[in-house]
Enzyme design. Structure first.
Site, PDB file in Angstrom:
ATOM      1  N   GLN A 131      29.141  42.688  26.617  1.00 25.84           N
ATOM      2  CA  GLN A 131      30.043  43.537  27.418  1.00 25.84           C
ATOM      3  C   GLN A 131      31.418  42.892  27.496  1.00 25.84           C
ATOM      4  O   GLN A 131      31.582  41.863  28.168  1.00 25.84           O
ATOM      5  CB  GLN A 131      29.442  43.677  28.823  1.00 25.84           C
ATOM      6  CG  GLN A 131      30.259  44.506  29.783  1.00 25.84           C
ATOM      7  CD  GLN A 131      29.592  44.596  31.157  1.00 25.84           C
ATOM      8  OE1 GLN A 131      28.805  43.723  31.525  1.00 25.84           O
ATOM      9  NE2 GLN A 131      29.909  45.628  31.907  1.00 25.84           N
ATOM     10  N   GLY A 132      32.406  43.501  26.835  1.00 20.23           N
ATOM     11  CA  GLY A 132      33.760  42.938  26.825  1.00 20.23           C
ATOM     12  C   GLY A 132      34.656  43.605  27.855  1.00 20.23           C
ATOM     13  O   GLY A 132      35.504  44.431  27.498  1.00 20.23           O
ATOM     14  N   TYR A 133      34.448  43.274  29.104  1.00 20.56           N
ATOM     15  CA  TYR A 133      35.269  43.827  30.186  1.00 20.56           C
ATOM     16  C   TYR A 133      36.247  42.761  30.700  1.00 20.56           C
ATOM     17  O   TYR A 133      37.446  42.902  30.612  1.00 20.56           O
ATOM     18  CB  TYR A 133      34.394  44.262  31.368  1.00 20.56           C
ATOM     19  CG  TYR A 133      33.775  45.631  31.286  1.00 20.56           C
ATOM     20  CD1 TYR A 133      33.414  46.212  30.085  1.00 20.56           C
ATOM     21  CD2 TYR A 133      33.530  46.367  32.448  1.00 20.56           C
ATOM     22  CE1 TYR A 133      32.830  47.468  30.039  1.00 20.56           C
ATOM     23  CE2 TYR A 133      32.957  47.623  32.415  1.00 20.56           C
ATOM     24  CZ  TYR A 133      32.599  48.168  31.206  1.00 20.56           C
ATOM     25  OH  TYR A 133      32.017  49.411  31.177  1.00 20.56           O
ATOM     26  N   SER A 134      35.690  41.681  31.293  1.00 22.02           N
ATOM     27  CA  SER A 134      36.513  40.722  32.045  1.00 22.02           C
ATOM     28  C   SER A 134      37.492  39.988  31.145  1.00 22.02           C
ATOM     29  O   SER A 134      37.193  39.669  29.982  1.00 22.02           O
ATOM     30  CB  SER A 134      35.628  39.686  32.739  1.00 22.02           C
ATOM     31  OG  SER A 134      34.719  40.325  33.590  1.00 22.02           O
ATOM     32  N   SER A 166      28.810  37.467  28.472  1.00 22.16           N
ATOM     33  CA  SER A 166      27.418  36.994  28.352  1.00 22.16           C
ATOM     34  C   SER A 166      26.849  37.365  26.994  1.00 22.16           C
ATOM     35  O   SER A 166      26.988  38.512  26.547  1.00 22.16           O
ATOM     36  CB  SER A 166      26.547  37.641  29.429  1.00 22.16           C
ATOM     37  OG  SER A 166      26.998  37.289  30.698  1.00 22.16           O
ATOM     38  N   GLU A 249      24.945  49.391  35.532  1.00 22.56           N
ATOM     39  CA  GLU A 249      24.717  47.960  35.779  1.00 22.56           C
ATOM     40  C   GLU A 249      24.120  47.756  37.164  1.00 22.56           C
ATOM     41  O   GLU A 249      23.165  47.022  37.354  1.00 22.56           O
ATOM     42  CB  GLU A 249      26.048  47.217  35.658  1.00 22.56           C
ATOM     43  CG  GLU A 249      25.949  45.719  35.836  1.00 22.56           C
ATOM     44  CD  GLU A 249      27.230  44.995  35.406  1.00 22.56           C
ATOM     45  OE1 GLU A 249      28.247  45.662  35.122  1.00 22.56           O
ATOM     46  OE2 GLU A 249      27.183  43.764  35.363  1.00 22.56           O
ATOM     47  N   SER A 372      31.279  40.918  42.734  1.00 17.54           N
ATOM     48  CA  SER A 372      31.053  39.778  43.647  1.00 17.54           C
ATOM     49  C   SER A 372      30.611  40.280  45.031  1.00 17.54           C
ATOM     50  O   SER A 372      30.736  41.468  45.344  1.00 17.54           O
ATOM     51  CB  SER A 372      32.347  38.973  43.788  1.00 17.54           C
ATOM     52  OG  SER A 372      33.299  39.760  44.485  1.00 17.54           O
ATOM     53  N   ASN A 373      30.128  39.348  45.856  1.00 21.44           N
ATOM     54  CA  ASN A 373      29.698  39.733  47.212  1.00 21.44           C
ATOM     55  C   ASN A 373      30.810  40.449  47.971  1.00 21.44           C
ATOM     56  O   ASN A 373      30.567  41.434  48.677  1.00 21.44           O
ATOM     57  CB  ASN A 373      29.279  38.486  48.000  1.00 21.44           C
ATOM     58  CG  ASN A 373      27.809  38.140  47.768  1.00 21.44           C
ATOM     59  OD1 ASN A 373      27.182  38.668  46.846  1.00 21.44           O
ATOM     60  ND2 ASN A 373      27.273  37.250  48.588  1.00 21.44           N
ATOM     61  N   GLU A 374      32.049  39.955  47.804  1.00 21.07           N
ATOM     62  CA  GLU A 374      33.157  40.563  48.552  1.00 21.07           C
ATOM     63  C   GLU A 374      33.394  41.998  48.080  1.00 21.07           C
ATOM     64  O   GLU A 374      33.640  42.901  48.887  1.00 21.07           O
ATOM     65  CB  GLU A 374      34.444  39.732  48.370  1.00 21.07           C
ATOM     66  CG  GLU A 374      34.423  38.376  49.059  1.00 21.07           C
ATOM     67  CD  GLU A 374      33.559  37.346  48.332  1.00 21.07           C
ATOM     68  OE1 GLU A 374      33.252  37.554  47.128  1.00 21.07           O
ATOM     69  OE2 GLU A 374      33.162  36.350  48.964  1.00 21.07           O
TER      70      GLU A 374
HETATM   71  C1  LIG Z   1      27.082  34.521  34.897  1.00 19.81           C
HETATM   72  C2  LIG Z   1      28.170  35.542  34.686  1.00 19.81           C
HETATM   73  C3  LIG Z   1      28.068  36.430  33.645  1.00 19.81           C
HETATM   74  C4  LIG Z   1      29.099  37.350  33.409  1.00 19.81           C
HETATM   75  N1  LIG Z   1      28.981  38.195  32.339  1.00 19.81           N
HETATM   76  C5  LIG Z   1      30.001  39.037  32.049  1.00 19.81           C
HETATM   77  C6  LIG Z   1      29.939  39.858  30.881  1.00 19.81           C
HETATM   78  O1  LIG Z   1      28.967  39.838  30.120  1.00 19.81           O
HETATM   79  N2  LIG Z   1      31.001  40.644  30.595  1.00 19.81           N
HETATM   80  C7  LIG Z   1      32.094  40.716  31.401  1.00 19.81           C
HETATM   81  O2  LIG Z   1      33.003  41.480  31.102  1.00 19.81           O
HETATM   82  N3  LIG Z   1      32.187  39.938  32.517  1.00 19.81           N
HETATM   83  C8  LIG Z   1      31.169  39.104  32.853  1.00 19.81           C
HETATM   84  N4  LIG Z   1      31.236  38.305  33.970  1.00 19.81           N
HETATM   85  C9  LIG Z   1      32.465  38.326  34.765  1.00 19.81           C
HETATM   86  C10 LIG Z   1      32.338  38.968  36.123  1.00 19.81           C
HETATM   87  O3  LIG Z   1      32.284  40.361  36.024  1.00 19.81           O
HETATM   88  C11 LIG Z   1      33.560  38.497  36.927  1.00 19.81           C
HETATM   89  O4  LIG Z   1      33.437  37.094  37.102  1.00 19.81           O
HETATM   90  C12 LIG Z   1      33.648  39.172  38.268  1.00 19.81           C
HETATM   91  O5  LIG Z   1      33.989  40.520  38.100  1.00 19.81           O
HETATM   92  C13 LIG Z   1      34.694  38.491  39.165  1.00 19.81           C
HETATM   93  O6  LIG Z   1      35.916  38.398  38.492  1.00 19.81           O
HETATM   94  P1  LIG Z   1      36.705  37.003  38.392  1.00 19.81           P
HETATM   95  O7  LIG Z   1      35.751  35.956  37.942  1.00 19.81           O
HETATM   96  O8  LIG Z   1      37.934  37.241  37.615  1.00 19.81           O
HETATM   97  O9  LIG Z   1      37.078  36.645  39.898  1.00 19.81           O
HETATM   98  P2  LIG Z   1      38.244  37.296  40.734  1.00 19.81           P
HETATM   99  O10 LIG Z   1      38.233  38.773  40.582  1.00 19.81           O
HETATM  100  O11 LIG Z   1      39.509  36.574  40.430  1.00 19.81           O
HETATM  101  O12 LIG Z   1      37.783  36.962  42.202  1.00 19.81           O
HETATM  102  C14 LIG Z   1      37.985  35.688  42.812  1.00 19.81           C
HETATM  103  C15 LIG Z   1      37.502  35.771  44.256  1.00 19.81           C
HETATM  104  O13 LIG Z   1      38.290  36.752  44.977  1.00 19.81           O
HETATM  105  C16 LIG Z   1      37.451  37.730  45.563  1.00 19.81           C
HETATM  106  N5  LIG Z   1      38.105  39.042  45.484  1.00 19.81           N
HETATM  107  C17 LIG Z   1      38.693  39.596  44.399  1.00 19.81           C
HETATM  108  N6  LIG Z   1      39.173  40.828  44.698  1.00 19.81           N
HETATM  109  C18 LIG Z   1      38.859  41.067  45.993  1.00 19.81           C
HETATM  110  C19 LIG Z   1      39.068  42.163  46.885  1.00 19.81           C
HETATM  111  N7  LIG Z   1      39.687  43.250  46.483  1.00 19.81           N
HETATM  112  N8  LIG Z   1      38.605  42.055  48.164  1.00 19.81           N
HETATM  113  C20 LIG Z   1      37.954  40.930  48.567  1.00 19.81           C
HETATM  114  N9  LIG Z   1      37.734  39.834  47.776  1.00 19.81           N
HETATM  115  C21 LIG Z   1      38.170  39.924  46.505  1.00 19.81           C
HETATM  116  C22 LIG Z   1      36.176  37.725  44.705  1.00 19.81           C
HETATM  117  O14 LIG Z   1      35.055  38.194  45.443  1.00 19.81           O
HETATM  118  C23 LIG Z   1      36.054  36.241  44.365  1.00 19.81           C
HETATM  119  O15 LIG Z   1      35.443  35.547  45.428  1.00 19.81           O
HETATM  120  C24 LIG Z   1      30.227  37.387  34.249  1.00 19.81           C
HETATM  121  C25 LIG Z   1      30.331  36.480  35.321  1.00 19.81           C
HETATM  122  C26 LIG Z   1      29.321  35.563  35.531  1.00 19.81           C
HETATM  123  C27 LIG Z   1      29.466  34.608  36.685  1.00 19.81           C
END
Ligand SMILES: Cc1cc2nc3c(=O)[nH]c(=O)nc-3n(C[C@H](O)[C@H](O)[C@H](O)COP(=O)(O)OP(=O)(O)OC[C@H]3O[C@@H](n4cnc5c(N)ncnc54)[C@H](O)[C@@H]3O)c2cc1C
Length: 396
Positions: A131-134, A166, A249, A372-374
């Protein structure tokens, strides 16, 4: 809500159990159910073989409609399948993203040609997806995607970087959200492309995680190509398709976890009894609390799914995602306290973590991926409780 199997459920359970009992043998049984989250490289080739055997038995993609090669299984039957799968100690699945995310998205939005090309190899377990999203600046804020694709003749040419992808190192294909309209912003001008991984324009760099394994990767697209007709939905309408995948998902996340959590908790009880930690009243109370909370999780999941038979999870799924991810993280912390100093020990490098060390470390990521939880709290506030939304343009 009646939690007992209906006669047709009981018959289905027997059928699943009989097939698994006959096939989880030899190499497959020797894996001991391993290969799940945080443990994804374990026995990978054996698990690929297992995926094909599962497919031959008609046990992949069971929730897909019959006309697309699935069994059209109801949510209740998918829960039963997952329960029996874990009970049998069957190997960790390798085709989770193809079966759970891309397949349902193609069934909803793909052209007949895309369905004919891409669904059969997912069913057969022969093509794996990632999945190429992030991206570095587009995680929770997915609409900030900067990876670009432009048309060149009959192809798309893709340039940019994805991160945390992943299974990219094991995948044959990636579904990539990218910007196809130059100068567009936020969720406008995005498209959802299907891109082959085995080409010179794609570089995959594994990221080593706390668990010492590399489940996810950085993926660099530098002039990567894919045919122009490998766009799902309309060009420029990728946001809608990407959100549909995210809804799948959250749905998939509901089904698989609880039986394996129960097995983990049972192992922790055994360990605590063996090493005398149950004589500590605080540990005993935390164990009892974990047990009670896992039951609450089970009942809440069943409640949220009862009477509900669509492929996409209801918004209440966010309550369950928040609950299970937090519960599992706390279980990892409790396991470390039960293990005591032994929890800090590993063999000399290269070492393998034990079950609970892996849970302690990997469960941190469960409160991040899949929203994320938030972000789950935002969804619960806005879409379940109807509270005022937070300012637009900051969360996905
Ligand atoms: C084990 C694992 C596997 C993954 N696999 C994939 C994958 O296959 N493909 C893919 O595309 N991505 C994948 N991800 C990425 C995942 O989707 C992102 O890590 C996730 O969406 C959070 O984005 P970020 O890491 O950029 O954190 P950020 O978005 O930068 O967030 C940082 C912190 O800020 C908080 N935050 C952000 N915005 C808000 C808001 N609006 N209100 C309150 N709090 C907020 C978050 O909760 C977090 O605590 C994976 C992540 C992990 C850990």
């Amino acid at each position: 809500m009646d939690l007992r199997d209906r006669p047709e459920d009981e018959a289905f359970r027997k059928e699943v159990r009989a097939w698994l009992d006959a096939h989880v043998v030899g190499d497959f049984a020797a894996l001991g159910g391993r290969g799940g989250s945080g443990d994804e490289t374990y026995g990978f080739e054996t698990r690929r073989r297992w995926e094909r055997l599962l497919a031959e038995g008609g046990w992949t993609c069971i929730g897909w409609p019959i006309e697309h090669g699935g069994r059209g299984a109801s949510i209740a039957h998918q829960v039963i399948f997952n329960e029996e799968y874990v009970r049998a100690g069957a190997p960790g699945r390798v085709s989770v993203l193809g079966e759970g995310l891309l397949g349902p998205t193609l069934i909803q939005y793909g052209t007949p040609e895309q369905q004919a090309r891409f669904l059969p190899p997912i069913l057969a377990g022969t093509e794996l997806w990632c999945q190429g999203y992030s991206e570095p600046n587009a995680g929770s804020d997915l609409a900030n995607v900067q990876t670009k694709a432009r048309r060149e003749g009959d192809d798309w040419v893709i340039t940019g970087q994805k991160v945390w992808t992943s299974g990219a190192h094991q995948a044959d294909w990636c579904f990539v959200v990218c910007r196809t309209e130059p100068g567009s912003e936020r969720h406008r001008g995005l498209s959802y492309l299907l891109v082959p991984m085995d080409q010179s324009g794609v570089e995959v760099r594994p990221i080593t995680q706390l668990t010492r394994t590399s489940e996810f990767n950085e993926v660099f697209f530098d002039g990567a190509r894919t045919p122009y007709d490998h766009v799902v939905g309309e060009v420029g309408d990728g946001w809608r398709v990407a959100l549909a995948t995210l809804a799948f998902e959250r749905g998939v996340g509901l089904l698989g976890h609880q039986v394996s959590f129960r097995r983990e908790l049972d192992h922790l009880f055994e360990l605590a009894m063996a090493n005398g930690k149950t004589s500590d009243p605080v540990v005993r109370q935390r164990l009892a609390r974990s047990y009670a909370e896992l039951e609450i999780l089970r009942f809440n999941t069943l409640r949220s799914l009862s009477g509900y038979d669509g492929p996409v999870a209801p918004p209440e799924a966010s309550i369950i995602k928040l609950y299970w991810a937090t519960w599992h993280r706390q279980l990892g912390e409790l396991a470390m306290d039960v293990l005591g100093p032994a929890g800090l020990m590993v063999d000399s490098a290269p070492y393998e973590l034990d079950e609970f060390q892996r849970t302690f470390l990997f469960s941190r990521s469960e409160t991040i991926y899949g929203g994320s939880n938030e972000i789950q709290k935002n969804i619960i506030g806005e879409r379940v409780l109807g509270l005022p939304p937070e300012p637009k343009g900051t969360a996905r």
